[in-house]
Design a protein around this motif. Structure first.
Motif, short mmCIF file in Angstrom:
data_model
loop_
_atom_site.label_atom_id
_atom_site.label_comp_id
_atom_site.label_asym_id
_atom_site.label_seq_id
_atom_site.Cartn_x
_atom_site.Cartn_y
_atom_site.Cartn_z
N GLY A 153 0.80 -1.22 0.00
CA GLY A 153 0.00 0.00 0.00
C GLY A 153 0.83 1.26 0.00
N THR A 154 2.16 1.11 0.18
CA THR A 154 3.06 2.26 0.24
C THR A 154 4.06 2.25 -0.91
N MET A 155 4.64 1.10 -1.17
CA MET A 155 5.54 0.96 -2.32
C MET A 155 4.82 0.36 -3.52
N ILE A 156 3.89 -0.53 -3.24
CA ILE A 156 3.06 -1.14 -4.27
C ILE A 156 1.59 -1.04 -3.83
N ASP A 157 0.71 -0.86 -4.78
CA ASP A 157 -0.71 -0.68 -4.46
C ASP A 157 -1.41 -2.03 -4.57
N ASP A 158 -1.27 -2.84 -3.52
CA ASP A 158 -1.69 -4.25 -3.60
C ASP A 158 -2.64 -4.69 -2.49
N MET A 159 -3.10 -3.75 -1.65
CA MET A 159 -3.84 -4.18 -0.46
C MET A 159 -5.13 -4.91 -0.80
N GLN A 160 -5.76 -4.57 -1.93
CA GLN A 160 -7.00 -5.30 -2.28
C GLN A 160 -6.71 -6.76 -2.56
N PHE A 161 -5.52 -7.07 -3.05
CA PHE A 161 -5.16 -8.46 -3.33
C PHE A 161 -4.92 -9.24 -2.03
N HIS A 162 -4.34 -8.56 -1.04
CA HIS A 162 -4.19 -9.18 0.28
C HIS A 162 -5.56 -9.44 0.90
N THR A 163 -6.43 -8.44 0.82
CA THR A 163 -7.75 -8.57 1.42
C THR A 163 -8.54 -9.69 0.77
N LYS A 164 -8.46 -9.79 -0.55
CA LYS A 164 -9.18 -10.86 -1.26
C LYS A 164 -8.66 -12.23 -0.87
N ALA A 165 -7.33 -12.36 -0.74
CA ALA A 165 -6.74 -13.64 -0.36
C ALA A 165 -7.16 -14.03 1.06
N TRP A 166 -7.11 -13.07 1.97
CA TRP A 166 -7.55 -13.35 3.34
C TRP A 166 -9.04 -13.67 3.38
N HIS A 167 -9.84 -12.91 2.65
CA HIS A 167 -11.29 -13.12 2.66
C HIS A 167 -11.62 -14.55 2.22
#
Length: 220
Positions: free
Chosen positions: A14-28
């Motif tokens: 979320g700071t160097m790469i804009d990837d938080m939605q991918f983390h959230t989807k994997a966790w979900h």
């Protein structure tokens, strides 16, 4: 805002790469389909900070899973995240220029993240930017996660820079709080959270959407 810091300490996701939605989807997916939780996407998003083991403990309770099972779940979550995100992997706009200019100005840099080394290596090596960072502090290197200051204090120590001479780049309120607890100023990227979610913190220099923002150049 011209501080001329001696070190820049970067959070990763979320700071160097804009990837938080991918983390959230994997966790979900893992939490609900594999582990039987019944959490909405927004509820899962609210847990997206700290170590993977801490995410599981917040949702299921401490010691719900044995340590080896926590490790297994953690790596499976990251495997799914990396598989989904790999084709999208890139630095947030303008960061490549910031890294090079900071390097040319003799400003030291470190990564301070709650990610496990498996994920940090995934980013640094696939994007070929490891050479910019004099230190990397991961989930495996600290006892306490953000908002505890340990991650950023350790990064500063490894670089040999006083905390007061460091500027942290973060995208999450808990990370900004960790920077404040470490005695550090912070630049916030609004990739994951809205400005009003940071109203409790007095150590924010500015908000940016990406590294092309003219305010970033004022750091040098």
């Amino acid at each position: 805002m011209k501080l001329q810091p001696k070190a820049l300490l970067f959070d990763l996701n979320g700071t160097m790469i804009d990837d938080m939605q991918f983390h959230t989807k994997a966790w979900h997916q893992i939490l609900n389909e594999d582990l039987g939780a019944t959490l909405s996407y927004e509820e899962v998003k609210g847990h997206m900070y700290g170590k993977n083991s801490e995410v599981l403990a917040r949702i299921f309770g401490k010691e719900h899973f044995p340590e080896d099972r926590v490790t297994e779940i953690s790596f499976e979550k990251e495997r799914r995240y990396q598989k989904a995100y790999f084709e999208h992997l890139k630095l947030i706009n303008g960061l490549d220029d910031v890294l090079e200019r900071a390097h040319q100005h003799g400003i030291k840099m470190a990564v301070g993240s709650a990610a496990i080394p498996f994920n940090i290596d995934f980013v640094l090596d696939n994007l070929n930017i490891r050479q910019y960072f004099g230190a990397v502090v991961s989930a495996d290197d600290v006892t306490e996660s953000k908002p505890d200051p340990e991650t950023f204090v350790k990064a500063a120590q490894l670089l040999g820079i006083d905390p007061a001479d460091c500027v942290v780049l973060e995208d999450a309120p808990k990370g900004v709080e960790a920077a404040r607890n470490a005695g550090m100023q912070c630049v916030v990227l609004t990739t994951t959270h809205e400005k009003d979610e940071f109203s409790a913190y007095d150590n924010i220099l500015c908000f940016i959407t990406d590294y092309t923002d003219p305010k970033v150049k004022e750091l040098f």
